[in-house]
Design a protein around this motif. Structure first.
Motif, PDB file in Angstrom:
ATOM      1  N   ARG A 170       0.824  -1.217   0.000  1.00  0.00           N
ATOM      2  CA  ARG A 170       0.000   0.000   0.000  1.00  0.00           C
ATOM      3  C   ARG A 170       0.854   1.261   0.000  1.00  0.00           C
ATOM      4  O   ARG A 170       0.352   2.361  -0.203  1.00  0.00           O
ATOM      5  CB  ARG A 170      -0.869   0.035   1.265  1.00  0.00           C
ATOM      6  N   GLY A 171       2.138   1.073   0.287  1.00  0.00           N
ATOM      7  CA  GLY A 171       3.028   2.219   0.349  1.00  0.00           C
ATOM      8  C   GLY A 171       3.267   2.729   1.756  1.00  0.00           C
ATOM      9  O   GLY A 171       3.900   3.766   1.962  1.00  0.00           O
ATOM     10  N   ASP A 172       2.764   1.983   2.765  1.00  0.00           N
ATOM     11  CA  ASP A 172       2.954   2.402   4.154  1.00  0.00           C
ATOM     12  C   ASP A 172       4.379   2.071   4.615  1.00  0.00           C
ATOM     13  O   ASP A 172       4.942   1.039   4.241  1.00  0.00           O
ATOM     14  CB  ASP A 172       1.956   1.695   5.075  1.00  0.00           C
ATOM     15  N   ASN A 173       4.938   2.942   5.431  1.00  0.00           N
ATOM     16  CA  ASN A 173       6.275   2.726   5.985  1.00  0.00           C
ATOM     17  C   ASN A 173       6.127   2.054   7.353  1.00  0.00           C
ATOM     18  O   ASN A 173       5.828   2.710   8.347  1.00  0.00           O
ATOM     19  CB  ASN A 173       7.011   4.067   6.113  1.00  0.00           C
ATOM     20  N   VAL A 174       6.299   0.723   7.388  1.00  0.00           N
ATOM     21  CA  VAL A 174       6.068  -0.023   8.621  1.00  0.00           C
ATOM     22  C   VAL A 174       7.245  -0.946   8.933  1.00  0.00           C
ATOM     23  O   VAL A 174       8.016  -1.316   8.049  1.00  0.00           O
ATOM     24  CB  VAL A 174       4.771  -0.872   8.539  1.00  0.00           C
ATOM     25  N   ASP A 175       7.348  -1.314  10.206  1.00  0.00           N
ATOM     26  CA  ASP A 175       8.382  -2.246  10.670  1.00  0.00           C
ATOM     27  C   ASP A 175       7.702  -3.573  11.004  1.00  0.00           C
ATOM     28  O   ASP A 175       6.646  -3.596  11.654  1.00  0.00           O
ATOM     29  CB  ASP A 175       9.071  -1.669  11.911  1.00  0.00           C
ATOM     30  N   TYR A 176       8.289  -4.692  10.576  1.00  0.00           N
ATOM     31  CA  TYR A 176       7.675  -6.000  10.799  1.00  0.00           C
ATOM     32  C   TYR A 176       7.402  -6.259  12.280  1.00  0.00           C
ATOM     33  O   TYR A 176       6.345  -6.775  12.649  1.00  0.00           O
ATOM     34  CB  TYR A 176       8.561  -7.120  10.236  1.00  0.00           C
TER      35      TYR A 176
END
Length: 233
Positions: A170-176
């Motif tokens: 989706r283009g979100d900047n996330v950390d696993y």
């Protein structure tokens, strides 16, 4: 296959792909699809937008006092092939799918007044059968008499990986690790809340999809639908 329409209730843990298979089934059968989780996300988004919840506090009384100002609807998007969520006539489909909303939705869902309002709407949506609804308490509270109940599960790690890749796409900047923590935290809150906790209905069929492809999962559940409908022949 019988012409009789049934109610299909799909419950399970977060990020088990309930919505994906529910949409597939509804499209295949020509049934109405209702994403009950999106309704709780919509209320959560409203709470966030109006300052009722953040990392430090949850003004549950404030949110409850504004519940009558919340109008949730689903409008079918022909291009996408599924119904998008609207809050007070504003399309919030993308806005409610963020990790931020995910971090608060289980807390909002513990409020009995919120659940009462949404369960009432969900019951109304299923009055005429021919509905596929997914969530946490569909087979136990919303449609205890559903002809087919499915309970979906998968390991926390498997679900976190799916959710992580979904958010990245989706283009979100996330950390696993943040996503995994969210999955584990939501499991705990969902299964331990006092009002309508997430539990498998006694007559629900459990499906662990940790090692199933989307197509394998769909075919397995479609077979259960076919068997249920054949029972009305």
């Amino acid at each position: 296959m019988s012409n009789k329409k049934i109610t299909i209730a799909i419950d399970g843990y977060s990020s088990t792909g309930k919505s994906t298979v529910a949409k597939q089934l509804a499209n295949y059968l020509g049934y109405i699809y209702v994403d009950s989780g999106a309704m709780y996300r919509a209320v959560t988004y409203f709470a966030m937008q109006n300052g009722f919840i953040d990392e430090l506090h949850f003004n549950i009384e404030g949110l409850i006092s504004k519940l009558n100002n919340i109008d949730i609807s689903f409008k079918f998007n022909e291009t996408l092939g599924f119904a998008e969520v609207y809050l007070n006539n504003e399309n919030i489909e993308k806005a409610i799918r963020t990790l931020e909303v995910s971090n608060f939705v289980s807390k909002v869902a513990t409020a009995s007044e919120v659940r009462e309002k949404l369960v009432q709407q969900q019951k109304y949506m299923g009055l005429n059968k021919g509905v596929v609804m997914d969530g946490r308490d569909i087979g136990t509270v919303v449609f205890p008499d559903a002809e087919l109940k499915i309970f979906m599960t998968a390991s926390a790690e498997t679900r976190a990986k799916r959710r992580y890749h979904e958010l990245l796409n989706r283009g979100d900047n996330v950390d696993y690790n943040d996503v995994l923590k969210n999955v584990v935290d939501r499991d705990y809150i969902d299964t331990n809340r006092a009002d309508s906790p997430l539990v498998k209905a006694e007559d629900a069929i459990e499906i662990d999809n940790s090692n199933l492809s989307l197509e394998e999962q769909f075919q397995k559940i479609l077979q259960l639908v076919t068997m249920t409908l054949e029972g009305f022949e």
